[in-house]
Write an enzyme that holds these catalytic residues in place. Structure first.
Site, PDB file in Angstrom:
ATOM      1  N   HIS A 182       4.160  77.219 -48.490  1.00  0.00           N
ATOM      2  CA  HIS A 182       5.429  77.044 -49.188  1.00  0.00           C
ATOM      3  C   HIS A 182       6.659  77.341 -48.349  1.00  0.00           C
ATOM      4  CE1 HIS A 182       2.797  76.528 -52.710  1.00  0.00           C
ATOM      5  NE2 HIS A 182       3.696  75.600 -52.940  1.00  0.00           N
ATOM      6  N   ARG A 228       9.594  71.314 -58.968  1.00  0.00           N
ATOM      7  CA  ARG A 228       8.693  72.482 -59.004  1.00  0.00           C
ATOM      8  C   ARG A 228       9.349  73.565 -59.849  1.00  0.00           C
ATOM      9  NH1 ARG A 228       7.673  70.968 -53.327  1.00  0.00           N
ATOM     10  NH2 ARG A 228       5.419  70.813 -52.989  1.00  0.00           N
ATOM     11  N   ARG A 258       7.417  69.043 -63.279  1.00  0.00           N
ATOM     12  CA  ARG A 258       6.032  69.514 -63.269  1.00  0.00           C
ATOM     13  C   ARG A 258       5.958  70.817 -64.044  1.00  0.00           C
ATOM     14  NH1 ARG A 258       3.036  71.054 -57.790  1.00  0.00           N
ATOM     15  NH2 ARG A 258       4.460  72.823 -57.819  1.00  0.00           N
ATOM     16  N   GLU A 316      -4.662  66.299 -57.512  1.00  0.00           N
ATOM     17  CA  GLU A 316      -4.718  67.191 -56.353  1.00  0.00           C
ATOM     18  C   GLU A 316      -6.040  67.930 -56.247  1.00  0.00           C
ATOM     19  OE1 GLU A 316      -1.412  69.971 -56.535  1.00  0.00           O
ATOM     20  OE2 GLU A 316      -1.634  70.271 -58.687  1.00  0.00           O
ATOM     21  N   ASN A 321      -1.013  68.026 -50.586  1.00  0.00           N
ATOM     22  CA  ASN A 321      -1.147  69.376 -49.999  1.00  0.00           C
ATOM     23  C   ASN A 321      -2.415  70.058 -50.520  1.00  0.00           C
ATOM     24  OD1 ASN A 321       1.397  68.724 -49.155  1.00  0.00           O
ATOM     25  ND2 ASN A 321       2.438  70.005 -50.651  1.00  0.00           N
ATOM     26  N   ASP A 322      -2.559  70.008 -51.844  1.00  0.00           N
ATOM     27  CA  ASP A 322      -3.747  70.636 -52.423  1.00  0.00           C
ATOM     28  C   ASP A 322      -4.972  69.742 -52.315  1.00  0.00           C
ATOM     29  OD1 ASP A 322      -3.145  73.290 -53.270  1.00  0.00           O
ATOM     30  OD2 ASP A 322      -1.765  72.441 -54.727  1.00  0.00           O
ATOM     31  N   ARG A 382      -4.713  75.892 -47.226  1.00  0.00           N
ATOM     32  CA  ARG A 382      -3.507  75.231 -46.711  1.00  0.00           C
ATOM     33  C   ARG A 382      -2.582  76.177 -45.947  1.00  0.00           C
ATOM     34  NH1 ARG A 382      -0.438  73.535 -52.271  1.00  0.00           N
ATOM     35  NH2 ARG A 382       1.512  73.583 -51.127  1.00  0.00           N
TER      36      ARG A 382
HETATM   37  C1  PEP Z   1       0.676  69.348 -53.605  1.00  0.00           C
HETATM   38  O1  PEP Z   1      -0.264  70.099 -53.823  1.00  0.00           O
HETATM   39  O2  PEP Z   1       0.620  68.387 -52.799  1.00  0.00           O
HETATM   40  C2  PEP Z   1       1.967  69.540 -54.286  1.00  0.00           C
HETATM   41  C3  PEP Z   1       2.932  68.648 -54.168  1.00  0.00           C
HETATM   42  O3  PEP Z   1       2.139  70.687 -55.011  1.00  0.00           O
HETATM   43  P1  PEP Z   1       2.446  72.122 -54.365  1.00  0.00           P
HETATM   44  O4  PEP Z   1       2.734  71.917 -52.918  1.00  0.00           O
HETATM   45  O5  PEP Z   1       3.586  72.693 -55.118  1.00  0.00           O
HETATM   46  O6  PEP Z   1       1.162  72.844 -54.618  1.00  0.00           O
HETATM   47 MG    MG Z   2      -0.223  71.419 -55.487  1.00  0.00          MG
END
Ligand code: PEP
Ligand code: MG
Length: 545
Positions: free
Chosen positions: A195, A302, A338, A436, A459-460, A470
């Site tokens: 993050h 977010r 979201r 995800e 990302n997830d 990650r």
């Molecule tokens: C992801 O997982 O790609 C996503 C956009 O959500 P976050 O990065 O907030 O987990």
């Molecule tokens: Mg995510």
């Protein structure tokens, strides 16, 4: 000046851009007192010294709080107000005075008392109180630093533009830094999709993460040059290196200007396929900036940042105001909110979250919301109400099967019914999910019957498909969405969506990757959502496909 000049240290390029600036080390709680003891004759003077230090820290916290409040960041302003109250706590004062009367130096006394208080807080059952341990440590070290004439260690009071070096930076740390102060972030831990990296990109601040434990040797440097695209830093750069970085900076500036013409174009491939390019936001304050970068909507809002760093949950009313502000700022353009996605590396002091062995595989996102209607319902109600003021859509994170979607929709329908009965105005809200987890891909055909769109969270999806945390800097090789397994899952998602007649977007970091954009579009993705500064380049790449 550090021991050696022009020393290069490599990490992961997490947010493009270069910077050269003085080093600010964020090492919370690691302040060492300069003196252990004092003489009897010094007692009164040192007590006075302590009081003056407190007054100065309180003043500076008050100023920070005011500045944040003026900028409309009421949540953050509240944190600094609370810190100022902690600094003036009478119990803290009497404990420090007693130690100084026993000939302990005030800096040592305040650090020890801070530790005692922190340990007391940390031991409390109440999750919120336990989370205050870091606050009290933070305040105590600010007072100690002031006594010793050091620069305060708190990021929040930083007022000279600096490159921030740290072992790690939590989302709340980055959120506290005054606007325009961070020239770059460099962390020992983290990956391109952790993050801190995401926040750096949306702030448009260069960042190198995952530099490894060796980064601590750079803490002694005075200045540092950072290349956030290539992923390296140079400590105490020579004059030649500084010139080289300045040149790079100029070139990038020129490149950015050249991309300006794409900001407000409608992205279309050469064969006429229209692709929507939207922004990922973490707060309502970012809306104007995102529009200026050319965002055609919000592909991912977010909401968890609204819930972080505060003792109580935000009320329905407060959430409604925020969502409405974003919806109104974007006019008729789509804004996808979201629902709360905490857990993993994002924790809330206001929610009783269990200690978990594997938080990323734990009580996260929709799992927590489905189990906690008192958390979920005010958010759903706020979203429904905000929909009366714009083109609001909503999506659920961390979905693994259609049952979860049905469960969430049931609660959502209940909220709408309640609002209707109360005579409160609402608007239409299309519902989608984040894809995800590999399970969501495998169940995409069934899930598609329940929703209007899919938004792939790469990302997830990457982390869960490749079983690679990650945030773990050693797993860089396994953190790209260009892995064939991940691309195959993206393709499967698009296929299921096409058969069901719904659209697919990507809101993970892959959406901004110029090398991946053509592949995503070929697979059937029709919306890309990214940190706002990446939008002009994405539009250019799209126009060349
Ligand atoms: C992801 O997982 O790609 C996503 C956009 O959500 P976050 O990065 O907030 O987990
Ligand atoms: Mg995510």
């Amino acid at each position: 000046m550090g021991l050696e000049t022009n020393r290069k240290l490599s990490g992961i390029g997490a947010s493009e851009g270069v910077a050269v600036g003085s080093v600010f080390v964020h090492a919370p709680g690691e302040l060492e007192p300069e003196r252990g003891g004092i003489s009897a004759g010094e007692v009164e003077g040192e007590i006075q010294h302590f009081k003056e230090a407190v007054a100065s820290v309180v003043k500076s916290l008050g100023e920070t709080s005011q500045r944040l409040a003026d900028a409309g960041n009421d949540n953050e302003a509240g944190i600094f107000e609370a810190h100022a109250e902690l600094a003036e706590d009478p119990e803290l004062h009497s404990s420090v005075e007693e130690r100084v009367r026993n000939l302990e130096s005030p800096e040592s006394a305040v650090i020890s008392v801070g530790e005692e208080f922190a340990a007391m807080f940390a031991g409390m059952d109440d999750e919120y109180m336990a989370a205050r341990a870091d606050d009290v440590r933070d305040v105590a070290s600010q007072i100690a630093a002031e006594i010793m004439g050091h620069e305060a260690s708190a990021l929040a009071t930083l007022d000279t533009p600096s490159v921030i070096l740290a072992r790690s930076l939590a989302p709340s740390d980055t959120a506290r830094i005054p606007k325009g102060i961070a020239l770059a972030f460099v962390t020992a831990e983290g990956s391109a999709t952790s993050h801190v990296s995401i926040m750096a990109r949306s702030m448009g601040v260069p960042a190198v993460v995952g530099a490894g434990p060796g980064l601590e040797t750079a803490f002694a440097a005075e200045t540092v040059a950072v290349d956030g695209g290539e992923g390296y830093i140079i400590t105490d750069p020579s004059p030649e290196t500084v010139v080289e970085f300045e040149d790079k900076q100029r070139r990038m500036e020129e490149e950015r200007t050249a991309l300006d013409e794409y900001r407000h174009t409608e992205a279309r491939t050469t064969d006429g396929q229209r692709i929507e390019v939207s922004a990922n936001l973490g707060s309502a304050e970012e809306a104007e900036d995102a529009l200026a970068w050319g965002a055609e909507g919000v592909g991912l809002f977010r909401t968890e940042f609204l819930f972080m760093e505060r003792p109580e949950l935000p009320s329905e009313e407060e959430q409604y105001e925020v969502y409405r502000r974003v919806a109104e700022a974007f006019g008729g353009k789509p804004v996808i909110i979201r629902t709360l996605d905490v857990g993993g590396d994002k924790n809330l002091p206001s929610v009783d979250q269990p200690e978990e062995e594997n938080p990323f595989l734990g009580w996260r996102g929709i799992r927590m919301c489905l189990d906690t209607p008192e958390l979920f319902k005010p958010q759903l109600r706020a979203i429904l109400r905000s929909a009366a003021h714009g083109n609001v859509k909503m999506m659920f994170p961390m979905i693994v099967d259609a049952g979860e979607v049905r469960g969430a929709r049931e609660i959502f329908d209940e909220c709408r019914k309640e609002l209707d009965e109360e005579g409160v105005e609402t608007g239409p809200v299309e519902v989608g999910i984040m894809v995800e987890t590999p399970a969501a891909v495998l169940g995409a055909a069934e899930i598609a019957k329940e929703v209007s769109f899919f938004s792939i969270g790469t990302n997830d999806l990457v982390q869960y498909t490749l079983a690679a945390d990650r945030g773990n800097e050693r797993l860089h090789r396994l953190q790209g969405a260009d892995h064939p397994a991940v691309l195959k899952l993206i393709g499967m998602t698009c296929l299921a969506a096409r058969e069901a007649g719904i659209w697919v977007g990507v809101c993970g970091e892959a959406a901004a990757d110029p090398a991946l954009i053509p592949k995503l579009v070929r697979l059937g993705v029709t919306e890309l959502s990214m940190s706002a500064p990446s939008i002009p380049r994405a539009k250019k790449v799209l126009s060349e496909i």
